[in-house]
Motif scaffolding. Structure first.
Motif, mmCIF file in Angstrom:
data_model
loop_
_atom_site.group_PDB
_atom_site.id
_atom_site.type_symbol
_atom_site.label_atom_id
_atom_site.label_comp_id
_atom_site.label_asym_id
_atom_site.label_seq_id
_atom_site.Cartn_x
_atom_site.Cartn_y
_atom_site.Cartn_z
ATOM 1 N N CYS A 1 0.963 -1.552 -0.124
ATOM 2 C CA CYS A 1 -0.053 0.172 0.096
ATOM 3 C C CYS A 1 0.907 1.122 0.002
ATOM 4 C CB CYS A 1 -1.169 0.080 1.067
ATOM 5 S SG CYS A 1 -1.654 1.529 1.657
ATOM 6 N N ASN B 1 -4.261 -2.486 6.374
ATOM 7 C CA ASN B 1 -5.585 -1.418 7.195
ATOM 8 C C ASN B 1 -6.336 -1.080 6.355
ATOM 9 O OD1 ASN B 1 -3.550 -1.982 9.238
ATOM 10 N ND2 ASN B 1 -2.094 0.089 7.862
ATOM 11 N N VAL C 1 -0.296 4.071 0.914
ATOM 12 C CA VAL C 1 -0.356 5.262 1.778
ATOM 13 C C VAL C 1 0.504 4.283 3.100
ATOM 14 C CG1 VAL C 1 -2.105 6.087 3.264
ATOM 15 C CG2 VAL C 1 -2.664 5.606 1.244
ATOM 16 N N CYS C 2 0.514 3.574 3.500
ATOM 17 C CA CYS C 2 0.715 2.800 4.813
ATOM 18 C C CYS C 2 2.235 1.652 4.312
ATOM 19 C CB CYS C 2 -0.040 1.778 5.615
ATOM 20 S SG CYS C 2 -0.854 1.081 4.682
ATOM 21 N N CYS D 1 -4.851 -2.808 1.135
ATOM 22 C CA CYS D 1 -4.400 -3.499 1.729
ATOM 23 C C CYS D 1 -5.037 -3.627 3.225
ATOM 24 C CB CYS D 1 -3.601 -2.135 2.456
ATOM 25 S SG CYS D 1 -3.707 -1.147 3.453
ATOM 26 N N HIS E 1 -7.057 0.841 3.065
ATOM 27 C CA HIS E 1 -7.158 1.848 2.155
ATOM 28 C C HIS E 1 -7.476 1.611 1.415
ATOM 29 C CE1 HIS E 1 -3.770 2.742 5.266
ATOM 30 N NE2 HIS E 1 -4.482 4.340 5.170
HETATM 31 ZN ZN LIG Z 1 -2.711 1.072 3.609
#
Ligand SMILES: [Zn+2]
Length: 361
Positions: A323, A342, A325-326, A340, A344
């Motif tokens: 991902c 998390n 983002v994270c 993902c 996202h």
């Molecule tokens: Zn993520």
């Protein structure tokens, strides 16, 4: 700073040539053509494929029979070998322009701010021909980034020309942003531009739908007419042309954006591309083995070089599995969507292109 070479060609007219010089050039061009044809015969007869092996056979003929200047005789040999290597039965069908090498008998001389070409025409004899330079060409001739390598001499519509082939070294610029490109089959190129703080500045995607569709059609056509070699060749050519057109479009757009955002262009290392796409069961072998990506990369690099835009290859391992983002692992819910651990949810191709850009930070 990393520098790149590339080649530019300038067509320059020889002007105010006296009748005598025109006759001398005419004679030279004829002899050159006779010499390369003789050299090709020799090369074919012996089956030579290296310059050094054929040299002693062709050189003497070019010098003695056609009175070529020594450096030009060397080029006649080179021309014959190149032609023979391009195809064993290759012939010279039209009049071939004379190959001249800078500082090997041929050179440009600056006399009182005007440029004159020194052209070796026979034996040890050279003639001096004034050149009609435009402002544009003059700037390049006098720019230290340009180096004159070779020239071609030819006649067109009763006028004499030199094509000056110059190598250009464009210093690479310092960049502010990164443009990551994710290459794919369904979407040929998806790209994201990020800054050093990983803010996304721009995203865009260029689809390969049109290519994919037409390619399938050509493929079926080829299968249907597998025994007719003529039609096979024709559809391959049409397919290649289409692919090239699309690649031109994509390359132009990417370089335009990189120029505007002052970006470093980041590619996936192509060695890994095939491995990545094999996970996708919608694709057949035919598409997986496509050389289109290679061509696209070459086009982008060439255009980037012209503008001094730097580029870099990165290892794309996991760029489509993590991902952006994270950084957690995730998976594709569908062709388009990536989720993902998390949770996202993102567009899978944009996600990959951001990851590719981030690798270069
Ligand atoms: Zn993520």
């Amino acid at each position: 700073m990393n520098e790149k070479h590339h080649i530019t060609i300038h067509h320059i007219k020889l002007y105010k040539l006296s009748k005598i010089k025109q006759k001398q050039l005419e004679y030279f061009l004829k002899n050159w053509n006779k010499a390369i044809r003789s050299a090709l015969k020799i090369v074919k007869h012996w089956g030579f494929t290296s310059y050094t092996k054929s040299h002693k056979h062709t050189y003497r003929v070019s010098r003695n029979n056609f009175n070529l200047p020594s450096q030009v005789a060397v080029e006649a040999n080179r021309k014959a070998i190149e032609t023979y290597k391009s195809a064993e039965n290759a012939e010279f069908h039209r009049q071939v322009e004379v190959s001249l090498v800078n500082n090997k008998g041929f050179e440009l001389v600056n006399k009182d701010g005007r440029y004159i070409a020194k052209i070796p025409i026979e034996g040890r004899k050279s003639i001096y021909c004034p050149l009609a330079f435009g402002e544009y060409q003059l700037n390049k001739i006098e720019n230290p980034n340009y180096k004159l390598k070779t020239a071609k001499l030819y006649k067109y519509n009763d006028e004499w020309y030199l094509d000056l082939i110059m190598e250009y070294n464009q210093p690479k610029r310092e960049t502010d942003t990164i443009l990551g490109i994710d290459l794919g089959i369904v979407k040929l190129a998806t790209f994201s531009i990020i800054d050093s703080k990983e803010n996304i500045l721009h995203q865009e995607c260029m689809s390969g739908q049109e290519l994919r569709f037409k390619r399938m059609r050509y493929k079926h056509k080829r299968k249907a007419k597998a025994r007719s070699s003529g039609s096979k060749a024709t559809s391959l050519i049409a397919e290649n042309r289409l692919c090239k057109e699309l690649n031109f479009k994509i390359a132009n757009r990417i370089v335009e954006l990189a120029d505007k955002h002052n970006s470093l262009i980041v590619f996936e290392d192509l060695k890994n591309i095939r491995k990545n796409v094999t996970n996708d069961n919608n694709l057949n072998n035919y598409e997986k083995n496509s050389w289109a990506f290679y061509q696209l990369k070459q086009l982008i690099k060439h255009k980037a070089d012209l503008l001094g835009i730097p580029y870099q290859d990165i290892n794309p391992k996991d760029t489509s599995q993590i991902c952006s983002v994270c950084g957690k692992k995730g998976f594709r819910l569908s062709q388009n969507r990536f989720l993902c651990d998390n949770l996202h949810l993102q567009n899978a191709d944009f996600n990959a292109s951001i990851n590719i850009a981030k690798r270069a930070i």
